[in-house]
Design a protein around this motif. Sequence first.
Motif, PDB file in Angstrom:
ATOM      1  N   LEU A 243       0.834  -1.202   0.000  1.00 40.16           N
ATOM      2  CA  LEU A 243       0.000   0.000   0.000  1.00 40.16           C
ATOM      3  C   LEU A 243       0.866   1.249   0.000  1.00 40.16           C
ATOM      4  CD1 LEU A 243      -2.633   1.627   0.417  1.00 40.16           C
ATOM      5  CD2 LEU A 243      -2.423   1.161   2.859  1.00 40.16           C
ATOM      6  N   THR A 244       1.864   1.277   0.885  1.00 38.14           N
ATOM      7  CA  THR A 244       2.733   2.447   0.987  1.00 38.14           C
ATOM      8  C   THR A 244       3.509   2.665  -0.309  1.00 38.14           C
ATOM      9  OG1 THR A 244       2.984   1.991   3.348  1.00 38.14           O
ATOM     10  CG2 THR A 244       4.555   3.517   2.349  1.00 38.14           C
ATOM     11  N   GLY A 245       4.028   1.566  -0.877  1.00 40.13           N
ATOM     12  CA  GLY A 245       4.800   1.676  -2.112  1.00 40.13           C
ATOM     13  C   GLY A 245       3.985   2.209  -3.269  1.00 40.13           C
ATOM     14  N   VAL A 246       2.749   1.737  -3.379  1.00 38.87           N
ATOM     15  CA  VAL A 246       1.872   2.211  -4.454  1.00 38.87           C
ATOM     16  C   VAL A 246       1.578   3.702  -4.289  1.00 38.87           C
ATOM     17  CG1 VAL A 246      -0.484   2.061  -5.357  1.00 38.87           C
ATOM     18  CG2 VAL A 246       0.834  -0.021  -4.962  1.00 38.87           C
ATOM     19  N   MET A 247       1.326   4.129  -3.052  1.00 39.88           N
ATOM     20  CA  MET A 247       1.046   5.539  -2.810  1.00 39.88           C
ATOM     21  C   MET A 247       2.264   6.413  -3.101  1.00 39.88           C
ATOM     22  SD  MET A 247      -2.139   5.795  -1.968  1.00 39.88           S
ATOM     23  CE  MET A 247      -2.403   4.472  -3.163  1.00 39.88           C
ATOM     24  N   VAL A 248       3.452   5.945  -2.699  1.00 36.58           N
ATOM     25  CA  VAL A 248       4.678   6.704  -2.956  1.00 36.58           C
ATOM     26  C   VAL A 248       4.927   6.813  -4.459  1.00 36.58           C
ATOM     27  CG1 VAL A 248       7.191   6.681  -2.710  1.00 36.58           C
ATOM     28  CG2 VAL A 248       5.746   6.174  -0.734  1.00 36.58           C
ATOM     29  N   GLY A 265      -1.239  -4.453  -8.977  1.00 36.00           N
ATOM     30  CA  GLY A 265      -1.816  -5.756  -9.313  1.00 36.00           C
ATOM     31  C   GLY A 265      -0.767  -6.854  -9.366  1.00 36.00           C
ATOM     32  N   ILE A 266       0.368  -6.567 -10.007  1.00 39.72           N
ATOM     33  CA  ILE A 266       1.435  -7.571 -10.116  1.00 39.72           C
ATOM     34  C   ILE A 266       2.017  -7.889  -8.742  1.00 39.72           C
ATOM     35  CG2 ILE A 266       3.755  -7.983 -11.011  1.00 39.72           C
ATOM     36  CD1 ILE A 266       2.921  -6.333 -13.472  1.00 39.72           C
ATOM     37  N   LEU A 267       2.276  -6.846  -7.940  1.00 34.40           N
ATOM     38  CA  LEU A 267       2.853  -7.075  -6.608  1.00 34.40           C
ATOM     39  C   LEU A 267       1.888  -7.827  -5.709  1.00 34.40           C
ATOM     40  CD1 LEU A 267       4.731  -3.710  -5.914  1.00 34.40           C
ATOM     41  CD2 LEU A 267       5.686  -5.913  -6.589  1.00 34.40           C
ATOM     42  N   ALA A 268       0.582  -7.548  -5.831  1.00 38.47           N
ATOM     43  CA  ALA A 268      -0.408  -8.269  -5.023  1.00 38.47           C
ATOM     44  C   ALA A 268      -0.400  -9.754  -5.374  1.00 38.47           C
ATOM     45  CB  ALA A 268      -1.797  -7.670  -5.234  1.00 38.47           C
ATOM     46  N   LEU A 269      -0.314 -10.071  -6.666  1.00 36.64           N
ATOM     47  CA  LEU A 269      -0.244 -11.466  -7.085  1.00 36.64           C
ATOM     48  C   LEU A 269       1.028 -12.133  -6.559  1.00 36.64           C
ATOM     49  CD1 LEU A 269      -1.491 -11.211 -10.796  1.00 36.64           C
ATOM     50  CD2 LEU A 269      -2.699 -12.271  -8.886  1.00 36.64           C
ATOM     51  N   LEU A 270       2.149 -11.408  -6.591  1.00 30.71           N
ATOM     52  CA  LEU A 270       3.403 -11.958  -6.070  1.00 30.71           C
ATOM     53  C   LEU A 270       3.326 -12.211  -4.569  1.00 30.71           C
ATOM     54  CD1 LEU A 270       6.086  -9.877  -8.028  1.00 30.71           C
ATOM     55  CD2 LEU A 270       5.542 -12.297  -8.299  1.00 30.71           C
ATOM     56  N   LEU A 271       2.701 -11.277  -3.834  1.00 32.32           N
ATOM     57  CA  LEU A 271       2.614 -11.422  -2.380  1.00 32.32           C
ATOM     58  C   LEU A 271       1.756 -12.614  -1.985  1.00 32.32           C
ATOM     59  CD1 LEU A 271       2.343  -7.754  -1.023  1.00 32.32           C
ATOM     60  CD2 LEU A 271       4.238  -9.355  -0.771  1.00 32.32           C
ATOM     61  N   ILE A 272       0.600 -12.780  -2.624  1.00 33.12           N
ATOM     62  CA  ILE A 272      -0.249 -13.913  -2.227  1.00 33.12           C
ATOM     63  C   ILE A 272       0.402 -15.234  -2.659  1.00 33.12           C
ATOM     64  CG2 ILE A 272      -2.364 -12.535  -2.298  1.00 33.12           C
ATOM     65  CD1 ILE A 272      -3.060 -13.936  -4.938  1.00 33.12           C
ATOM     66  N   ALA A 273       1.240 -15.190  -3.698  1.00 36.59           N
ATOM     67  CA  ALA A 273       1.966 -16.403  -4.095  1.00 36.59           C
ATOM     68  C   ALA A 273       3.019 -16.761  -3.056  1.00 36.59           C
ATOM     69  CB  ALA A 273       2.605 -16.201  -5.463  1.00 36.59           C
ATOM     70  N   LEU A 274       3.745 -15.747  -2.566  1.00 37.59           N
ATOM     71  CA  LEU A 274       4.827 -15.986  -1.612  1.00 37.59           C
ATOM     72  C   LEU A 274       4.308 -16.284  -0.207  1.00 37.59           C
ATOM     73  CD1 LEU A 274       7.319 -13.176  -2.737  1.00 37.59           C
ATOM     74  CD2 LEU A 274       7.549 -15.642  -3.107  1.00 37.59           C
TER      75      LEU A 274
END
Length: 450
Positions: A243-248, A265-274
């Motif tokens: 969230l912070t990174g997207v806002m920055v 969107g890409i980072l969210a997919l990576l996070l739920i994968a990891l």
Amino acid sequence: MSTAVVGFLYAGATLGAMLSGIPIAFALGAVALVFMLAFMPGASLDTVAQNVYEEMASITLLSIPLFILKGAAIGRSKAGQDLYSAMHAWMHRIPGGLGIANVFACALFAAMAGSSPATCSAIGSAGIPEMRKRGYSGGFAAGIIAAGGTLGILLPPSITMILYAVAAEQSLGRLFLAGIGPGFLLVALFALYAMWRFRREFATAKAAYAEAGTGHPILAEERYSMAQRFSTLPRVLPFVVLLTGVMVALYGGYATPSETAGLGGILALLLIALIYGVWKPRDVDPILTATLRESTMLMLIIGMSLLYAYVMSYLHISQAAAAAIVAMQLSPWLLLLTILLLVVVLGFFLPPVSIILMTAPIILPPLKAAGFDLVWFGVVMTITMEMGLIHPPVGLNIFVIKNIAPDIPLSEIIWGTLPFVILMAVAILVLCLVPGIALWLPDQLVGLGK
């Protein structure tokens, strides 16, 4: 036939199509096409596809399906439950801390997902059973989740604000920033109400225990060690960093809204994968399917709403209505009140997407002429439309809550949401008295609006 008569026919046909049960997109499109046939040159029908395409060919609208992908990825993982568990562990000692934890969890999740229904579903599926297990009334538990979910269209990234920015031709960055202060205001009001309501229910349970010795789950005390509290953070912090990174990236000028949405969107997919191991095709397929379904539905509504507004403008209905409002010579605040009441009434029948695109050509010119800042009004209008998400007969969040908590009577859910409708009205009044709550942050970071 006069413009006024055509306008009344247009409004009547729209109302009739809505009440017939036809899906909103097809209802608006059908009305627009019928009036094109009846009142516009025959050649105009040949340009329907071109007009819709030109209206939707906005780089800003591209961010909508990308933000939906981000919300679907987070909403269909266990991120909501983990976020709620972390908030509860850290706030359980505060009176009404469980309710406050739900409010804060909704706010954070809404800021990550940007969707009211997704927030209600993700936080409510964990929060409502836990609140009821600990003695909170069904109406209170349902109401606080339904109201907390509405923050999804106020806190950035907000799909509703993206559409308003397009319709009002305002800076999306300023709009996103303008939603933060009022978002915190609503969170504070909801949290204060949660504390007051908890004390009331606690006192009732305590009195019943003193009289008849009847125990109540709300009287039980919970304790979490520091180790237990910190153990809840590892799964939550990555999403907060996202969230912070997207806002920055957005407000630092490093990326456009569409690029930011794609990155999120890409980072969210990576996070739920990891974090949750959601990477196999059978796990990712529901996320992509939900994204495609919701994006298609929403973009179809947007396209038909834009066509509807185009026909309304071509027939001079919107211009005549705006001129009629100006000719009434209402004081600025009475004009604002009249328009907000109109938005409330439309909220009984229509979702925020349609309200914005249908009314913008009519209400924005008089408001601008009256001296109102259109970014500030965008925030006020968003909160007004939030009220529509939790009051009948449409009340989308009410039915989301009913779906995840079918044992709570619908009447109890509705009564539980009404205090939050009042709190939203209070927030609008505060914003009218202190507009700087919305405008100070964008003025400082982006610069003064025109």
